[in-house]
Design an enzyme around this catalytic site. Structure first.
Site, PDB file in Angstrom:
ATOM      1  N   GLU A   8     -57.742   6.726  24.386  1.00  0.00           N
ATOM      2  CA  GLU A   8     -58.133   8.002  25.007  1.00  0.00           C
ATOM      3  C   GLU A   8     -59.650   8.085  25.143  1.00  0.00           C
ATOM      4  OE1 GLU A   8     -59.402  12.123  23.472  1.00  0.00           O
ATOM      5  OE2 GLU A   8     -57.398  11.680  22.690  1.00  0.00           O
ATOM      6  N   HIS A   9     -60.373   7.704  24.104  1.00  0.00           N
ATOM      7  CA  HIS A   9     -61.837   7.704  24.162  1.00  0.00           C
ATOM      8  C   HIS A   9     -62.355   6.703  25.204  1.00  0.00           C
ATOM      9  CE1 HIS A   9     -63.329   9.919  20.403  1.00  0.00           C
ATOM     10  NE2 HIS A   9     -62.036  10.136  20.445  1.00  0.00           N
ATOM     11  N   HIS A  65     -55.226   6.990  20.376  1.00  0.00           N
ATOM     12  CA  HIS A  65     -56.403   7.847  20.369  1.00  0.00           C
ATOM     13  C   HIS A  65     -57.658   7.064  20.735  1.00  0.00           C
ATOM     14  CE1 HIS A  65     -59.841   9.722  18.137  1.00  0.00           C
ATOM     15  NE2 HIS A  65     -59.432  10.751  18.859  1.00  0.00           N
ATOM     16  N   GLU A 112     -65.183  10.766  13.650  1.00  0.00           N
ATOM     17  CA  GLU A 112     -64.151  11.788  13.855  1.00  0.00           C
ATOM     18  C   GLU A 112     -63.172  11.805  12.681  1.00  0.00           C
ATOM     19  OE1 GLU A 112     -60.983  13.251  17.308  1.00  0.00           O
ATOM     20  OE2 GLU A 112     -62.251  11.492  17.633  1.00  0.00           O
TER      21      GLU A 112
END
Length: 459
Positions: free
Chosen positions: A82-83, A79, A159
């Site tokens: 991904e950012h 993840h 997040e």
């Protein structure tokens, strides 16, 4: 109606060596799209669905990597990466990436799951070359600079905090941990505060290099596209980046195997000051490759998939004990989960759980009625078609099918498989799945005496 074909063409180099292979997987008629796949040298697959009647295209690149591919110390790396792929390449800054798509009114985003990651852009058909160039540049040329890693760390920690502030979301992560423990599938996709803080730029770069090889990637496009043009543009973008790799490389195969999950009646409680108690009561489900998944889908729909479902009627309509109550399935390559979620006031949590447990036991022992099964089949068929009415959903189907099954199934074939489910198959699945001892995950402000009674639910 869509017909299945296996027409194959191979392009060759001047030396006669095959360098690309194109297959027509599904021949579209009567409004259905034609699906084609080309495998490029280096193992990169390009799959498109052509729909000449629309003016939009959704273009995506899928990576065969998810949080289940992480070690404990790398939890959250997929993840995090991904950012970071949005933060800049040698050709574009982070602002350039977002501004390029914004300037044509497009949408761009990404998501990380436990077994795959997807980056996509939705644009007008005339702007598809731009979307291909931008997304391919991101996937092949991300810099993963140390300063970007440090800056994005704060975003990801926010997040995680946002997710933890939403107990209705967080309880599903808790249930995965309850059922699967401290394993790659049991850990959260986002990682934890500790693991995210421990990730270094060098670790993330190694992860990027290992898992974003062309053999691990599937390029998809759905909408008003010309397959040959998409292949040429994608190939050019990857070749310019020097990212196609060995010409004899082959795509990675879909994940496979079997994994047994034991439901031992475990209870996990996170006592938090919330207005509602959020609960998931469940047990092992089915792997996504299990042939019985169609019957499982019908069972799930009838039990907790809509306003006419048993759980909705018993918990909400008849007794007014919850606003949200539903059942769901999570299918992975080698195992699966089945769960029932409800959110209610803490002083009513035991009433809700008793009703849910009673319904599971009753369906396991007595099955569903023929009327419930017929209604669920109709509902599932309708929702399957309605869920594929935009290019984004079609792109998602292409990518997930290629990565997870290695084949494409037409909508007509899916509808036929659902329609062919028999009441006996549904009842057999209900006995096998719902007959297992459930486990329980709860988030909420429960008093000591309420918490002490949770074990009774799974006894």
């Amino acid at each position: 109606m869509t017909s299945r074909t296996h027409a194959t063409t191979a392009r060759t180099s001047p030396e006669g060596r095959a360098v690309a292979r194109t297959q027509t997987l599904l021949k579209g008629t009567a409004g259905a799209g034609t699906v084609r796949r080309t495998t490029l040298p280096g193992g990169l697959r390009v799959v498109t669905e052509t729909l000449p009647s629309v003016r939009s295209v959704t273009f995506g690149i899928w990576a065969h990597v998810g949080s289940r591919d992480e070690t404990p110390t790398l939890n959250g790396a997929t993840h995090y990466l991904e950012h970071l792929l949005f933060k800049g390449t040698e050709r574009r800054s982070a602002l350039d990436i977002s501004a390029a798509i914004d300037a044509v009114g497009g949408e761009m985003n990404a998501f990380t799951a436990k077994e795959y990651t997807c980056y996509y852009a939705r644009v007008l058909d005339t702007d598809l070359p731009l979307a291909i160039d931008v997304v391919c540049d991101m996937l092949t040329g991300s810099l993963v600079e140390a300063e970007d890693v440090d800056a994005e760390r704060g975003v990801i920690l926010e997040e995680i905090a946002m997710t933890e502030d939403d107990p209705g979301d967080c309880v599903h992560d808790l249930f995965a941990h309850t059922m699967l423990g401290d394993t790659p599938l049991g850990r959260p996709v986002l990682g934890t505060v500790d693991t995210v803080n421990a990730l270094t730029p060098e670790r993330i770069r190694r992860f990027y290099k290992k898992h974003y090889d062309p053999t691990h990637l599937v390029v998809t496009a759905a909408g008003n596209v010309d397959h040959a043009k998409v292949v040429r543009q994608v190939r050019r973008a990857f070749e310019q980046a020097g990212a196609l790799g060995r010409t004899d490389a082959v795509p990675v195969a879909p994940r496979s195997g079997t994994r047994a999950i034991r439901s031992t009646g475990r209870v996990d409680l996170l006592n938090r000051k919330t207005e509602q108690a959020h609960v998931v009561l469940g047990m092992p489900g089915m792997a996504r490759t299990d042939d019985r998944r169609w019957a499982m889908g019908v069972l799930n729909t009838a039990l907790g998939g809509g306003m006419s479902s048993r759980l909705f009627q018993e918990v909400r309509e008849k007794r007014g004990l919850a606003y949200s109550v539903y059942s769901y399935t999570s299918g992975f390559a080698d195992c699966g989960l089945f769960g029932v979620y409800a959110g209610c006031r803490p002083n009513q949590v035991h009433d809700v759980l008793k009703i849910c447990r009673d319904e599971l036991d009753q369906v396991a022992s007595q099955g569903l009625t023929d009327d419930e099964i017929r209604r669920a089949i109709g509902q599932l068929r309708g929702s399957t078609v309605l869920g594929l009415e935009d290019t984004g959903a079609l792109m998602h189907r292409l990518g997930k099918s290629e990565l997870c099954w290695g084949e494409q199934m037409s909508v007509d074939e899916m509808l036929a498989r659902i329609a062919a489910v028999t009441p006996d198959e549904v009842r057999e699945v209900a006995r096998d799945v719902l007959g297992a001892r459930p486990s329980l995950s709860v988030i909420g402000a429960l008093k000591d005496r309420q918490a002490a009674r949770l074990d009774d639910v799974v006894a």
